[in-house]
Each structure stands twice: as C-alpha cells, then as structure tokens.
Design an enzyme around this catalytic site. Sequence first.
Site, PDB file in Angstrom:
ATOM      1  N   TYR A 148      -6.894   2.679   7.664  1.00  0.00           N
ATOM      2  CA  TYR A 148      -7.297   1.378   7.168  1.00  0.00           C
ATOM      3  C   TYR A 148      -8.450   1.463   6.175  1.00  0.00           C
ATOM      4  CZ  TYR A 148      -4.197  -0.403  10.731  1.00  0.00           C
ATOM      5  OH  TYR A 148      -3.082  -0.668  11.485  1.00  0.00           O
ATOM      6  N   GLU A 199       2.085   8.294   8.355  1.00  0.00           N
ATOM      7  CA  GLU A 199       2.153   7.685   9.680  1.00  0.00           C
ATOM      8  C   GLU A 199       3.587   7.498  10.178  1.00  0.00           C
ATOM      9  OE1 GLU A 199       0.535   3.765   9.622  1.00  0.00           O
ATOM     10  OE2 GLU A 199       1.627   3.150   7.819  1.00  0.00           O
ATOM     11  N   ILE A 248      -8.572   3.441   3.548  1.00  0.00           N
ATOM     12  CA  ILE A 248      -8.099   3.626   2.173  1.00  0.00           C
ATOM     13  C   ILE A 248      -7.494   2.350   1.592  1.00  0.00           C
ATOM     14  CG2 ILE A 248      -7.643   6.058   2.644  1.00  0.00           C
ATOM     15  CD1 ILE A 248      -4.652   5.404   2.564  1.00  0.00           C
ATOM     16  N   ARG A 249      -7.210   1.347   2.422  1.00  0.00           N
ATOM     17  CA  ARG A 249      -6.626   0.110   1.902  1.00  0.00           C
ATOM     18  C   ARG A 249      -7.653  -1.011   1.765  1.00  0.00           C
ATOM     19  NH1 ARG A 249      -2.911  -2.888   6.528  1.00  0.00           N
ATOM     20  NH2 ARG A 249      -4.621  -3.914   7.614  1.00  0.00           N
ATOM     21  N   ILE A 291       0.830  -1.205   0.000  1.00  0.00           N
ATOM     22  CA  ILE A 291       0.000   0.000   0.000  1.00  0.00           C
ATOM     23  C   ILE A 291       0.861   1.251   0.000  1.00  0.00           C
ATOM     24  CG2 ILE A 291      -0.173   0.221   2.512  1.00  0.00           C
ATOM     25  CD1 ILE A 291      -3.060   0.654   0.028  1.00  0.00           C
ATOM     26  N   ASP A 292       2.110   1.127   0.503  1.00  0.00           N
ATOM     27  CA  ASP A 292       3.001   2.290   0.591  1.00  0.00           C
ATOM     28  C   ASP A 292       3.754   2.569  -0.699  1.00  0.00           C
ATOM     29  OD1 ASP A 292       2.230   2.532   3.196  1.00  0.00           O
ATOM     30  OD2 ASP A 292       3.992   1.537   4.033  1.00  0.00           O
TER      31      ASP A 292
END
Length: 630
Positions: free
Chosen positions: A534, A482, A536-537, A381-382
């Site tokens: 969480y 984050e 957005i994923r 996701i990053d």
Amino acid sequence: HVGKRGRGKDEAKKNESLLRTLYFVLHVHRRSTPHSYRYRLFNRAHGSSSIFAFVTMTSSSRSGSISTAEAAALSVAVAALSALSTYAVTGYLQNKREAEARAAKREELAKERAEAKKNQEEKGTPIGTLIQDVRIDEIYLLEVEHLSNFFPSSGDGIENHMIGVGTSYLHPLAGDDSSGGVFTKLSSSVHSAVSGDSKKKTHYNKLIGAHECILSDLVRKPGAPGVVQKTSAYTRAGARKDLHFNPKTVNAAIVTCGGLCPGLNNVVREITNGLVHLYGVKGKIYGIRGGFNGFVDEVQYPPIELTPELVEDIHHKGGTILSSSRGGFDLDKILNFIRKKKINQIYVIGGDGTHRGAFRIHEGCMEAGMNVAVAGIPKTIDNDIDYIDRSFGFASSVEAAQDAIRAAKTEATCNRPNGIGIVKLMGRSAGFIAVHATLGSGDVDLCLVPEVDIVLEGPDGCLPHLRRRVKEQGYAVVVVAEGAGEELMGTSAEVDAGGNKKLPAIGVFMKEQIVKYFQSQGETATVKYIDPSYMIRSVPANASDSLYCMQLAQNAVHGAMAGFTGFSVGLCNNKMVFLPIPELVATSPRCMNPRGRTWERVLARTRQPNTVPPLKPGEKVVDSHAPLLR
C-alpha cells in the site's frame, strides 16, 4: 618486392613470418657455401601493413659451382618467394576491386537518395523507399457515441476557444455571485475583447476534425498478394470546433472509485481547472465522496463543491481528497442524484469494474432521456486495463517500489549466512508492477508473477536457482507479485466489496519455502520479507505521471464538452484517444504475455529458469491490444 595495402596488422605479421622462414632457408648452409645471402625487411612507419622484402644473392670472389643441397635450398627459397608474391598481389588486386565496387554502390545509393528527395520536394511524397507488399487497405474506427445523435445541442453557434487564457479569461470580482461562485463578472476591457474582437481570443492550435484517428496496429508485416490488409483505429482526442453543451449551463460531477493510485488528485484538479479555465463553465462542479456511495447517501457522504482555489495544491498529495471506496453502486439513486443536481457531465475515475458501472450510468441516462455525457478516466495500479499504453500512477508506483527493492538488497547483503530479501508488490492478475520494478532495479535475481506458474524444485525450480545465485554473489533478491502462486496455494472463494477475490499470502509462503529448501541442503538461509504493497500506491504522482494526468483530464473535458459519451480517454500508441467503454472493458483486466519480449527481458536480467510451457497444438498467444506491451 612484396607489397600489400589495406589488409591490417594481422596480415602484415603473417607475411613477416613467411619471410622469416625464407630467411632461414637461405642461411641454412651459409657457412659451407661460396655464396652469401643478405635479407632485409622493412615496414613502413606508423605500423603500415605494406611489406617490402628484398632477397639479394651475390657471388663470392671465390670460383666454383654450387652443391646439390644449395641448389635445392635455392629452389625452395625461390618457390616460397614466388608464392608469397602471388598471394600478396592477388589479395591486393581483390581488395582494390572490392573497394571500387563499394564506391560504385555508394555512388548509386547517393543518386537514388537525391532523386527520392527531389520527388519528395516536387510531389510531396514521404522520404523513404516505397514498398509494395506492406500496406493498409481498410481502417475500422472504434466510434464513440455522440449525444447530438439523440438530443439537441445547447452549444450551437458558440465558438470554441480557450476561455481562460490570455486576455479573454474571466476575472472573479467581488460583489457578484450570479455564476454560483465559480465566476463573477467580466471586466469591461475583457468583455469587449470577448464579445467584439475575435483576434483577442486565444484559439486552440489544433481542433480535431471528423474521422481523425490513431491507428491501432502500428507494426505492419508484408501480406500475401490479393489479401486485404486491415487495422482498427481509435478516435483522436482533443478539442473540437463544435460544442454540444453551453458552458453557462454545465454542472459536472467527479467521482473516484476503487483503490488508491498516485495521480488521483491530479486528475480531479485538472478536470476542475479544465472546465473552468478552458471552457468557462459557470455551473457547479461536484466532488462525489466515497466512490459511488456518494451518489447514494448524501448524508454520510456530502458532496464537495470544487473550485480552482480549492484544488490548487491537492496534486502535491497522495490519495484523493474525495476519498474512495468499492461497491455502493445503485443506478436508480445515482440517476435521482443527477436529476436533483441538474448534472449534465459525469467524470468517473476508476478501473475496469468502475468503468462497467460508468457505462451502466450512461445507458441509464440514455434510457431516461437525460442529456448527460459520461466520461471515464482509466485508473489501475496494476496497469491491467487493456488498449492503453499505461495507466496513470503506474510509473510512480514502480518508482516507489525501488526503495523497497533497495532495502531488500541491503538486508540480503548485510545478513549472513545466505542472505535473501523478498519484496511483495501489487499485481492481482497481472505482474506489470513486479516486472517493471525488476527491470528498473537491476538488482533482482528472481521475479514471480501471476502469468507464469511457480516451479519450486527440480531442474527449472526457482529455489535451486536462488541457491546458485547466493553461492555466486553471496545474496539474492526476490520480487513477487501478490497474485502469483495460486497454482500452488489454491484460489480463494472469498471476495471483497468490489468483487475481487482475496489472495493467498504468497510472500510469507515463499519465505517459508526458501528456509525449508536451504535446510534440506544442510544450510541456513537468512530471509527478510518486505511488504510495501500500500505504500507504493499512496505516494504523490511523479512529474511524468503528473503530465499524463493533465493530458487525460483535459481530453476528458474536451470529449464531454463536444458531446461524446460512454467513452474513456487513454494513451494509445503514445497518442491521446477516445475509447468506447464496452471495448475497453471487454478484454480487461489484461495480463502480461509470458511469451512476449517483456518477459524475455526479465529472464535475461534475473537469469531464472523459464517455466512457461510450450504452446499446445492449436493454442494461440493471447496478447494485449497495446503494442507497447507486447
């Protein structure tokens, strides 16, 4: 007569001003002199810049000579008129010469282009100008390991074509489960088409040959004479002519590991469909539940048998139907599972840590003499896996983050005094989501990422910047990754099951600091904090990511069926390639380059101070292997 063409209205006005001065000089003694002066100024219609000035002097009927003052005035007038005429004529001739030179240059370039086009048509040379100082002398291919170097192939003599397309696909008919439920039997017409007439088959439009590659370094710079120009290259992904595995004997396993990401179900679906519809695999396709735990504990995590019917609609849902987890890796038990189920293809979907585990499985199979293809599909996701342009699901997450940013702006604009909205997004060691969400939104006034140290106060402080933005527009919006702010809050020694360190609460910390800073200025800040991390994923993949997932999955199947192993598939320079896993994970997780153009775009958008320190003597800029991210 003063004539000028092509100088524009501004030049015409200047000439008119000079003529008016001349008019004044000629009339300064009009009442006391025996002469009359008539002045007329004409401009061509439609604002033409051509000026025609006529100055006429006629003798009066009275006799007499002119005075000294009149003679002086006349001399000034004649001199001014002469200078103006010379200026105008000289400018006109200069413009004419420049226009002729431009026309000649255009004609010369047109001839060169015509000659180049002729050469291109006759000799097959590319269109353009040949440059001698930019070249590529040596290309180094990142080769992917192939099972045919160690094991005999069971796919020899099988023609690779699209089994499940057109008239050559297999029809599932009732009453025959010899294929294990995936296929049953052929209709007579289809059987004749497959076995007899090859024209009935649907062939691939493109089969990738040996050493077809995609260049790594697309941006080329002139090199010094005599210096060898080098670049790396990636193995081009796609279907091959020769198969290593016989589709009748293929049993495959698909596993999703690590955190959730938009598009996981899409990849599972397309791997399943690719094996069945493209290659006509008749063995079983196992969906391994709970990440690597599913290989280890079948009782708690029983595998799912995947079929095209089962996965038909899963791409419309977020998450993964296989479920996921961190940790649980046990090589011996994984190899026992592979032997027990007679699996010869494993598809591992996960990040850099998961890929390291996948490569250990590959090495374990090779050491044990097991003819198994291990293929990886990068998932993060990053967006922090190196080499690839982007990871699947990243675009969907950035899109989902827009809702949170819009909500933060609404809160900031509607809550007084000094409304500020903070959004914390995912980004453990790389700030790609925060950066792209900031640029995609256009509403963010401050973006904080792990790659750039946070400076709270002072001339380059983010807090004074926020206060200025609030004073200018009445509100401000902050996006923070984050993983940002560890230089202020310290690094945690705790790690999760996947070995990832726990992160400090940077969002809450920034909210407290903003409130304190405004209080120190004798003001009150109304700060609203939104944490959609969480959310957005867990959304389904958007159309762009869905297409990307299909390309990744199909090419992973192409690679495994051809016999490649220990590889991952990804988009590099906008082309699908196979990458050796050791190279992929060697520089992962990657970070955003704070001295690159992406961060420059953020600074231009938010107008926040640049706190990136200058390079120290001998220090080098560490950049991603993906040119699109530089």
